[in-house]
Scaffold this motif. Sequence first.
Motif, PDB file in Angstrom:
ATOM      1  N   MET A 108       0.874   6.235  -4.228  1.00  0.00           N
ATOM      2  CA  MET A 108       1.591   7.684  -4.724  1.00  0.00           C
ATOM      3  C   MET A 108       2.279   7.447  -5.961  1.00  0.00           C
ATOM      4  O   MET A 108       2.950   6.511  -6.273  1.00  0.00           O
ATOM      5  CB  MET A 108       2.761   8.184  -3.737  1.00  0.00           C
TER       6      MET A 108
ATOM      7  N   LYS B   8      -2.900   9.334 -10.269  1.00  0.00           N
ATOM      8  CA  LYS B   8      -4.203   9.366 -10.035  1.00  0.00           C
ATOM      9  C   LYS B   8      -4.740  10.938 -10.325  1.00  0.00           C
ATOM     10  O   LYS B   8      -5.751  11.081 -10.974  1.00  0.00           O
ATOM     11  CB  LYS B   8      -4.606   9.307  -8.443  1.00  0.00           C
TER      12      LYS B   8
ATOM     13  N   ASP C 264      -7.395  15.294  -1.741  1.00  0.00           N
ATOM     14  CA  ASP C 264      -6.236  16.011  -0.985  1.00  0.00           C
ATOM     15  C   ASP C 264      -6.382  17.554  -1.285  1.00  0.00           C
ATOM     16  O   ASP C 264      -6.108  18.398  -0.412  1.00  0.00           O
ATOM     17  CB  ASP C 264      -4.743  15.280  -1.656  1.00  0.00           C
TER      18      ASP C 264
ATOM     19  N   ILE D 121      -0.399  19.606   2.651  1.00  0.00           N
ATOM     20  CA  ILE D 121      -0.706  18.418   3.278  1.00  0.00           C
ATOM     21  C   ILE D 121       0.584  17.900   4.011  1.00  0.00           C
ATOM     22  O   ILE D 121       0.474  17.647   5.186  1.00  0.00           O
ATOM     23  CB  ILE D 121      -1.143  17.001   2.300  1.00  0.00           C
TER      24      ILE D 121
ATOM     25  N   PHE E  89       0.994  17.307   8.142  1.00  0.00           N
ATOM     26  CA  PHE E  89       1.791  15.909   8.734  1.00  0.00           C
ATOM     27  C   PHE E  89       2.749  16.552   9.734  1.00  0.00           C
ATOM     28  O   PHE E  89       2.843  15.859  10.942  1.00  0.00           O
ATOM     29  CB  PHE E  89       2.506  15.182   7.817  1.00  0.00           C
TER      30      PHE E  89
ATOM     31  N   PHE F 252      -4.135  14.143   9.931  1.00  0.00           N
ATOM     32  CA  PHE F 252      -4.356  14.257   8.562  1.00  0.00           C
ATOM     33  C   PHE F 252      -5.597  13.217   7.964  1.00  0.00           C
ATOM     34  O   PHE F 252      -6.417  13.445   7.460  1.00  0.00           O
ATOM     35  CB  PHE F 252      -3.208  14.106   7.733  1.00  0.00           C
ATOM     36  N   ARG F 253      -5.272  12.014   8.488  1.00  0.00           N
ATOM     37  CA  ARG F 253      -6.177  10.861   8.327  1.00  0.00           C
ATOM     38  C   ARG F 253      -7.935  11.269   8.733  1.00  0.00           C
ATOM     39  O   ARG F 253      -8.772  10.947   8.110  1.00  0.00           O
ATOM     40  CB  ARG F 253      -6.205   9.600   9.028  1.00  0.00           C
TER      41      ARG F 253
ATOM     42  N   GLU G 124      -9.069  13.598   6.062  1.00  0.00           N
ATOM     43  CA  GLU G 124      -9.221  12.708   4.818  1.00  0.00           C
ATOM     44  C   GLU G 124     -10.634  12.165   5.109  1.00  0.00           C
ATOM     45  O   GLU G 124     -11.430  12.158   3.761  1.00  0.00           O
ATOM     46  CB  GLU G 124      -8.048  11.594   4.437  1.00  0.00           C
TER      47      GLU G 124
ATOM     48  N   GLY H 182      -6.141  10.245  -2.077  1.00  0.00           N
ATOM     49  CA  GLY H 182      -4.617   9.913  -1.842  1.00  0.00           C
ATOM     50  C   GLY H 182      -4.203   8.479  -1.422  1.00  0.00           C
ATOM     51  O   GLY H 182      -5.447   7.893  -1.465  1.00  0.00           O
ATOM     52  N   GLY H 183      -3.008   8.245  -1.760  1.00  0.00           N
ATOM     53  CA  GLY H 183      -2.585   6.726  -1.734  1.00  0.00           C
ATOM     54  C   GLY H 183      -2.876   6.015  -0.509  1.00  0.00           C
ATOM     55  O   GLY H 183      -2.938   4.648  -0.586  1.00  0.00           O
ATOM     56  N   GLY H 184      -3.177   6.765   0.477  1.00  0.00           N
ATOM     57  CA  GLY H 184      -3.458   5.877   2.048  1.00  0.00           C
ATOM     58  C   GLY H 184      -4.985   5.987   2.040  1.00  0.00           C
ATOM     59  O   GLY H 184      -5.453   5.159   3.168  1.00  0.00           O
TER      60      GLY H 184
ATOM     61  N   ARG I 150       5.252  14.959  -0.454  1.00  0.00           N
ATOM     62  CA  ARG I 150       5.014  13.523   0.061  1.00  0.00           C
ATOM     63  C   ARG I 150       5.575  13.055   1.435  1.00  0.00           C
ATOM     64  O   ARG I 150       6.508  12.573   1.321  1.00  0.00           O
ATOM     65  CB  ARG I 150       5.122  12.596  -1.072  1.00  0.00           C
ATOM     66  N   PRO I 151       5.009  13.271   2.525  1.00  0.00           N
ATOM     67  CA  PRO I 151       5.749  13.360   3.883  1.00  0.00           C
ATOM     68  C   PRO I 151       5.921  11.732   4.198  1.00  0.00           C
ATOM     69  O   PRO I 151       6.918  11.643   4.789  1.00  0.00           O
ATOM     70  CB  PRO I 151       4.540  13.627   4.814  1.00  0.00           C
ATOM     71  N   LEU I 152       5.296  10.844   3.621  1.00  0.00           N
ATOM     72  CA  LEU I 152       5.501   9.426   3.874  1.00  0.00           C
ATOM     73  C   LEU I 152       6.792   8.889   3.165  1.00  0.00           C
ATOM     74  O   LEU I 152       7.326   7.889   3.235  1.00  0.00           O
ATOM     75  CB  LEU I 152       4.332   8.585   3.301  1.00  0.00           C
TER      76      LEU I 152
ATOM     77  N   ARG J 210       0.516  -2.432   0.974  1.00  0.00           N
ATOM     78  CA  ARG J 210      -0.754  -1.686   0.632  1.00  0.00           C
ATOM     79  C   ARG J 210      -1.410  -2.437  -0.759  1.00  0.00           C
ATOM     80  O   ARG J 210      -2.596  -2.167  -0.935  1.00  0.00           O
ATOM     81  CB  ARG J 210      -0.519  -0.376   0.253  1.00  0.00           C
TER      82      ARG J 210
HETATM   83  C1  S3P Z   1      -0.522   9.479   1.113  1.00  0.00           C
HETATM   84  C2  S3P Z   1      -0.626   9.970  -0.129  1.00  0.00           C
HETATM   85  C3  S3P Z   1      -0.820  11.368  -0.406  1.00  0.00           C
HETATM   86  C4  S3P Z   1      -1.269  12.052   0.356  1.00  0.00           C
HETATM   87  C5  S3P Z   1      -0.654  12.027   1.837  1.00  0.00           C
HETATM   88  C6  S3P Z   1      -0.511  10.466   2.272  1.00  0.00           C
HETATM   89  C7  S3P Z   1      -0.468   8.128   1.408  1.00  0.00           C
HETATM   90  O1  S3P Z   1      -1.295  11.477  -1.874  1.00  0.00           O
HETATM   91  O2  S3P Z   1      -2.727  11.758   0.525  1.00  0.00           O
HETATM   92  O3  S3P Z   1       0.533  12.468   1.521  1.00  0.00           O
HETATM   93  O4  S3P Z   1      -0.645   7.603   2.481  1.00  0.00           O
HETATM   94  O5  S3P Z   1       0.115   7.332   0.250  1.00  0.00           O
HETATM   95  P1  S3P Z   1      -1.013  10.912  -3.361  1.00  0.00           P
HETATM   96  O6  S3P Z   1      -1.085   9.514  -3.424  1.00  0.00           O
HETATM   97  O7  S3P Z   1      -1.559  11.727  -4.284  1.00  0.00           O
HETATM   98  O8  S3P Z   1       0.262  11.392  -3.344  1.00  0.00           O
END
Ligand code: S3P
Length: 180
Positions: free
Chosen positions: A12, A16, A35, A46, A50, A58-59, A62, A80-82, A119-121, A138
């Motif tokens: 995040m 990107k 996303d 998003i 969550f 969500f996963r 995704e 997304g970052g995950g 950004r819920p995480l 990560r």
């Molecule tokens: C996530 C990153 C978010 C989004 C979600 C989970 C992650 O996207 O997919 O909140 O797991 O790192 P960005 O990387 O665009 O913030």
Amino acid sequence: MTEKNLVLIGFMGTGKSSVGKALAKKTGRTLVDVDQRIEEREKRRIADIFEKDGEAVFRRMEKDAIREAVKGTGLIITTGGGAVLDAENLSALKANGFLVALEASPETIFQRVKDSRHRPLLHSNDVPGEIRRLLEARRPYYEKADLKFVTDGKSASQVAEEIATKLYGSEELEFGKDRF
Ligand code: S3P
């Protein structure tokens, strides 16, 4: 020969989405933001997914959105970052894609995400600590990219320019001049 997708991966706040937009503008390629696709399909944010349904739901969304996106060729795909923590997502994206990881220091990431409510995480009492912890966990996944670019102190269009120059100019990369 089919054109590979150019896939942006990374933590995040590494840029990107904005670099993806700049690259799409520069190259004329179509941008698919995974996303954003999920939010359009779900008609909600998003953070709301969550909160109401949990991360596992969500996963799954995704994964579906990535399966759908990789049916296309010659796209710019931003994830997304995950997304690449999941082995199936990673291999689907790699199968017809060239993976570019964007990187930034924990301090830069904090500055870029600190005012974000989406950004819920990162809903934590110690956001800088959470960024550091998650980033360490990560890092091995982002290392799987074909190329990496540091984005600290750079604008999205500067990074897009660097990526395009590297990919256009390189003989040894599969992503050669006439296919980009
Ligand atoms: C996530 C990153 C978010 C989004 C979600 C989970 C992650 O996207 O997919 O909140 O797991 O790192 P960005 O990387 O665009 O913030």
